[in-house]
Design a protein around this motif. Structure first.
Motif, PDB file in Angstrom:
ATOM      1  N   LEU A 120      56.114 130.731  59.660  1.00  0.00           N
ATOM      2  CA  LEU A 120      57.504 130.669  60.131  1.00  0.00           C
ATOM      3  C   LEU A 120      57.875 129.292  60.668  1.00  0.00           C
ATOM      4  CD1 LEU A 120      60.160 132.153  60.707  1.00  0.00           C
ATOM      5  CD2 LEU A 120      59.155 132.930  62.867  1.00  0.00           C
ATOM      6  N   VAL A 121      56.997 128.671  61.438  1.00  0.00           N
ATOM      7  CA  VAL A 121      57.284 127.350  62.006  1.00  0.00           C
ATOM      8  C   VAL A 121      57.461 126.324  60.893  1.00  0.00           C
ATOM      9  CG1 VAL A 121      56.304 125.462  63.367  1.00  0.00           C
ATOM     10  CG2 VAL A 121      56.231 127.792  64.239  1.00  0.00           C
ATOM     11  N   ASP A 122      56.597 126.333  59.901  1.00  0.00           N
ATOM     12  CA  ASP A 122      56.732 125.401  58.782  1.00  0.00           C
ATOM     13  C   ASP A 122      58.035 125.633  58.025  1.00  0.00           C
ATOM     14  OD1 ASP A 122      54.293 124.204  59.387  1.00  0.00           O
ATOM     15  OD2 ASP A 122      53.174 125.439  57.951  1.00  0.00           O
ATOM     16  N   MET A 123      58.394 126.898  57.825  1.00  0.00           N
ATOM     17  CA  MET A 123      59.649 127.207  57.131  1.00  0.00           C
ATOM     18  C   MET A 123      60.841 126.698  57.930  1.00  0.00           C
ATOM     19  SD  MET A 123      58.847 130.960  55.383  1.00  0.00           S
ATOM     20  CE  MET A 123      59.864 131.732  56.555  1.00  0.00           C
ATOM     21  N   MET A 124      60.800 126.862  59.251  1.00  0.00           N
ATOM     22  CA  MET A 124      61.901 126.374  60.082  1.00  0.00           C
ATOM     23  C   MET A 124      62.022 124.860  60.019  1.00  0.00           C
ATOM     24  SD  MET A 124      61.961 128.648  63.475  1.00  0.00           S
ATOM     25  CE  MET A 124      62.210 130.408  63.412  1.00  0.00           C
ATOM     26  N   ASN A 125      60.902 124.174  60.064  1.00  0.00           N
ATOM     27  CA  ASN A 125      60.941 122.713  59.995  1.00  0.00           C
ATOM     28  C   ASN A 125      61.440 122.234  58.641  1.00  0.00           C
ATOM     29  OD1 ASN A 125      60.171 122.061  62.656  1.00  0.00           O
ATOM     30  ND2 ASN A 125      58.051 122.527  62.156  1.00  0.00           N
ATOM     31  N   ASP A 126      61.041 122.898  57.571  1.00  0.00           N
ATOM     32  CA  ASP A 126      61.559 122.545  56.248  1.00  0.00           C
ATOM     33  C   ASP A 126      63.065 122.774  56.173  1.00  0.00           C
ATOM     34  OD1 ASP A 126      59.037 121.820  55.400  1.00  0.00           O
ATOM     35  OD2 ASP A 126      58.716 123.617  54.167  1.00  0.00           O
ATOM     36  N   ALA A 127      63.519 123.903  56.721  1.00  0.00           N
ATOM     37  CA  ALA A 127      64.945 124.213  56.702  1.00  0.00           C
ATOM     38  C   ALA A 127      65.736 123.240  57.568  1.00  0.00           C
ATOM     39  CB  ALA A 127      65.176 125.646  57.174  1.00  0.00           C
ATOM     40  N   MET A 128      65.173 122.847  58.709  1.00  0.00           N
ATOM     41  CA  MET A 128      65.866 121.916  59.605  1.00  0.00           C
ATOM     42  C   MET A 128      66.131 120.582  58.910  1.00  0.00           C
ATOM     43  SD  MET A 128      65.056 120.712  63.553  1.00  0.00           S
ATOM     44  CE  MET A 128      63.683 121.794  63.617  1.00  0.00           C
ATOM     45  N   ALA A 129      65.212 120.173  58.067  1.00  0.00           N
ATOM     46  CA  ALA A 129      65.369 118.894  57.365  1.00  0.00           C
ATOM     47  C   ALA A 129      66.637 118.873  56.519  1.00  0.00           C
ATOM     48  CB  ALA A 129      64.143 118.609  56.504  1.00  0.00           C
ATOM     49  N   THR A 184      69.293 121.512  56.818  1.00  0.00           N
ATOM     50  CA  THR A 184      70.461 122.101  57.475  1.00  0.00           C
ATOM     51  C   THR A 184      70.906 121.336  58.714  1.00  0.00           C
ATOM     52  OG1 THR A 184      69.091 123.627  58.758  1.00  0.00           O
ATOM     53  CG2 THR A 184      69.938 124.421  56.641  1.00  0.00           C
ATOM     54  N   ILE A 185      69.967 120.636  59.372  1.00  0.00           N
ATOM     55  CA  ILE A 185      70.298 119.840  60.564  1.00  0.00           C
ATOM     56  C   ILE A 185      69.589 118.490  60.427  1.00  0.00           C
ATOM     57  CG2 ILE A 185      70.447 119.790  63.078  1.00  0.00           C
ATOM     58  CD1 ILE A 185      69.822 122.822  62.997  1.00  0.00           C
ATOM     59  N   PRO A 186      70.036 117.668  59.473  1.00  0.00           N
ATOM     60  CA  PRO A 186      69.330 116.409  59.220  1.00  0.00           C
ATOM     61  C   PRO A 186      69.278 115.469  60.423  1.00  0.00           C
ATOM     62  CG  PRO A 186      71.345 116.549  57.908  1.00  0.00           C
ATOM     63  CD  PRO A 186      71.158 117.867  58.572  1.00  0.00           C
ATOM     64  N   ALA A 187      70.264 115.525  61.310  1.00  0.00           N
ATOM     65  CA  ALA A 187      70.233 114.647  62.485  1.00  0.00           C
ATOM     66  C   ALA A 187      69.041 114.983  63.379  1.00  0.00           C
ATOM     67  CB  ALA A 187      71.534 114.763  63.276  1.00  0.00           C
ATOM     68  N   ALA A 188      68.778 116.265  63.606  1.00  0.00           N
ATOM     69  CA  ALA A 188      67.626 116.672  64.421  1.00  0.00           C
ATOM     70  C   ALA A 188      66.322 116.282  63.730  1.00  0.00           C
ATOM     71  CB  ALA A 188      67.663 118.168  64.688  1.00  0.00           C
ATOM     72  N   ASP A 189      66.280 116.456  62.431  1.00  0.00           N
ATOM     73  CA  ASP A 189      65.081 116.087  61.673  1.00  0.00           C
ATOM     74  C   ASP A 189      64.819 114.584  61.780  1.00  0.00           C
ATOM     75  OD1 ASP A 189      62.946 116.788  59.671  1.00  0.00           O
ATOM     76  OD2 ASP A 189      64.118 115.390  58.441  1.00  0.00           O
ATOM     77  N   VAL A 218      62.605 116.000  65.785  1.00  0.00           N
ATOM     78  CA  VAL A 218      62.526 117.311  66.426  1.00  0.00           C
ATOM     79  C   VAL A 218      61.759 118.250  65.507  1.00  0.00           C
ATOM     80  CG1 VAL A 218      63.854 119.307  67.231  1.00  0.00           C
ATOM     81  CG2 VAL A 218      64.668 116.993  67.718  1.00  0.00           C
ATOM     82  N   LYS A 219      60.779 118.949  66.069  1.00  0.00           N
ATOM     83  CA  LYS A 219      59.957 119.883  65.299  1.00  0.00           C
ATOM     84  C   LYS A 219      59.788 121.179  66.073  1.00  0.00           C
ATOM     85  CE  LYS A 219      58.887 117.103  61.921  1.00  0.00           C
ATOM     86  NZ  LYS A 219      59.746 117.165  60.772  1.00  0.00           N
ATOM     87  N   ALA A 220      59.992 122.292  65.396  1.00  0.00           N
ATOM     88  CA  ALA A 220      59.616 123.584  65.954  1.00  0.00           C
ATOM     89  C   ALA A 220      58.092 123.604  65.984  1.00  0.00           C
ATOM     90  CB  ALA A 220      60.141 124.716  65.085  1.00  0.00           C
ATOM     91  N   VAL A 221      57.520 124.039  67.110  1.00  0.00           N
ATOM     92  CA  VAL A 221      56.059 124.116  67.213  1.00  0.00           C
ATOM     93  C   VAL A 221      55.574 125.536  67.502  1.00  0.00           C
ATOM     94  CG1 VAL A 221      55.684 121.695  67.786  1.00  0.00           C
ATOM     95  CG2 VAL A 221      56.088 123.336  69.631  1.00  0.00           C
ATOM     96  N   GLU A 222      56.448 126.378  68.040  1.00  0.00           N
ATOM     97  CA  GLU A 222      56.131 127.793  68.241  1.00  0.00           C
ATOM     98  C   GLU A 222      57.399 128.589  68.011  1.00  0.00           C
ATOM     99  OE1 GLU A 222      53.676 129.200  71.562  1.00  0.00           O
ATOM    100  OE2 GLU A 222      53.437 127.084  72.120  1.00  0.00           O
ATOM    101  N   ALA A 223      57.266 129.692  67.306  1.00  0.00           N
ATOM    102  CA  ALA A 223      58.409 130.560  67.051  1.00  0.00           C
ATOM    103  C   ALA A 223      57.891 131.980  66.871  1.00  0.00           C
ATOM    104  CB  ALA A 223      59.158 130.105  65.805  1.00  0.00           C
ATOM    105  N   ARG A 224      58.276 132.838  67.791  1.00  0.00           N
ATOM    106  CA  ARG A 224      57.936 134.252  67.673  1.00  0.00           C
ATOM    107  C   ARG A 224      59.049 135.039  68.372  1.00  0.00           C
ATOM    108  NH1 ARG A 224      54.531 132.004  71.429  1.00  0.00           N
ATOM    109  NH2 ARG A 224      54.552 132.940  73.507  1.00  0.00           N
ATOM    110  N   ARG A 225      59.062 136.319  68.145  1.00  0.00           N
ATOM    111  CA  ARG A 225      60.111 137.148  68.749  1.00  0.00           C
ATOM    112  C   ARG A 225      60.182 136.872  70.250  1.00  0.00           C
ATOM    113  NH1 ARG A 225      63.478 141.347  67.681  1.00  0.00           N
ATOM    114  NH2 ARG A 225      63.774 142.885  69.329  1.00  0.00           N
ATOM    115  N   GLY A 226      61.325 136.397  70.697  1.00  0.00           N
ATOM    116  CA  GLY A 226      61.558 136.159  72.109  1.00  0.00           C
ATOM    117  C   GLY A 226      61.063 134.838  72.655  1.00  0.00           C
TER     118      GLY A 226
END
Length: 148
Positions: free
Chosen positions: A3-12, A14-19, A23-31
Motif C-alpha cells: 500500500l505504501v509503495d502504491m501511494m507513493n507511485d500515485a502521489m508522483a 496526482t500530487i507532483p508538487a509533494a513528490d 514527501v513519502k508515505a512511510v506507514e499507512a494502515r487503517r487509522g
C-alpha cells in the motif's frame, strides 16, 4: 506492491508538487498514517525546513489515512481547512504522523455511505530526527463518494 509503495507511485502523478519535495508515505494502515520529507532541497533562507514543506508533509496525511482506511473505489479525500502551528525550528529530515480511532473511522464511513460525504478532523504532529515536535496541525478533511 504494498500500500505504501502504491501511494507513493500515485502521489508522483496526482500530487507532483509533494513528490518533488520528496514527501513519502512511510506507514499507512487503517487509522494511521506517517510521511517523511528530507531537509535536503527544502531549506529556506536561514537554514531550516521551509514552512510550506512542513505544511505539505502534515497535510498529505489526510489523504494517506483516508486511502488506507476506506474503499478508494468508492471514496476520495479532500482537505477543507488546515491550521498549523510551528513550535520549533526544523533542521533535519521530518516525519509527520496522524491517527484516527476505530469509532471515528466507523462514523466517517457510515456518514459517507448515507450522505455521500463526511467531514472529519485530523490532528498531526511533525517531528525532527531527534523526535522534537516542530509543528502541529489541526485539519478539517472530507471523505467524499465518487460522483458527488
Amino acid at each position: 506492491m504494498n500500500l505504501v509503495d502504491m501511494m507513493n507511485d500515485a502521489m508522483a502523478t496526482t500530487i507532483p508538487a509533494a513528490d518533488k519535495l520528496g514527501v513519502k508515505a512511510v506507514e499507512a494502515r487503517r487509522g494511521f498514517a506517517a510521511a517523511t520529507v528530507p531537509l535536503k532541497g527544502n531549506g529556506n533562507h536561514f537554514g531550516v525546513v521551509y514552512a510550506g514543506v512542513e505544511f505539505t508533509v502534515a497535510e498529505i496525511l489526510g489523504g494517506i489515512i483516508a486511502i488506507a482506511s476506506f474503499d478508494a473505489a468508492k471514496y476520495y479525500p479532500l482537505v477543507k481547512k488546515l491550521d498549523i502551528e510551528f513550535t520549533a525550528a526544523a533542521r533535519s529530515d521530518l516525519r509527520a504522523e496522524a491517527s484516527l480511532d476505530e469509532d471515528e473511522l466507523r462514523r466517517i464511513e457510515t456518514e459517507a455511505a448515507e450522505k455521500g460525504k463526511a467531514d472529519f478532523v485530523l490532528d498531526a504532529v511533525v517531528r525532527d530526527e531527534a523526535g522534537q515536535t516542530v509543528a502541529v496541525t489541526h485539519g478539517l478533511y472530507q471523505l467524499r463518494a465518487h460522483g458527488t
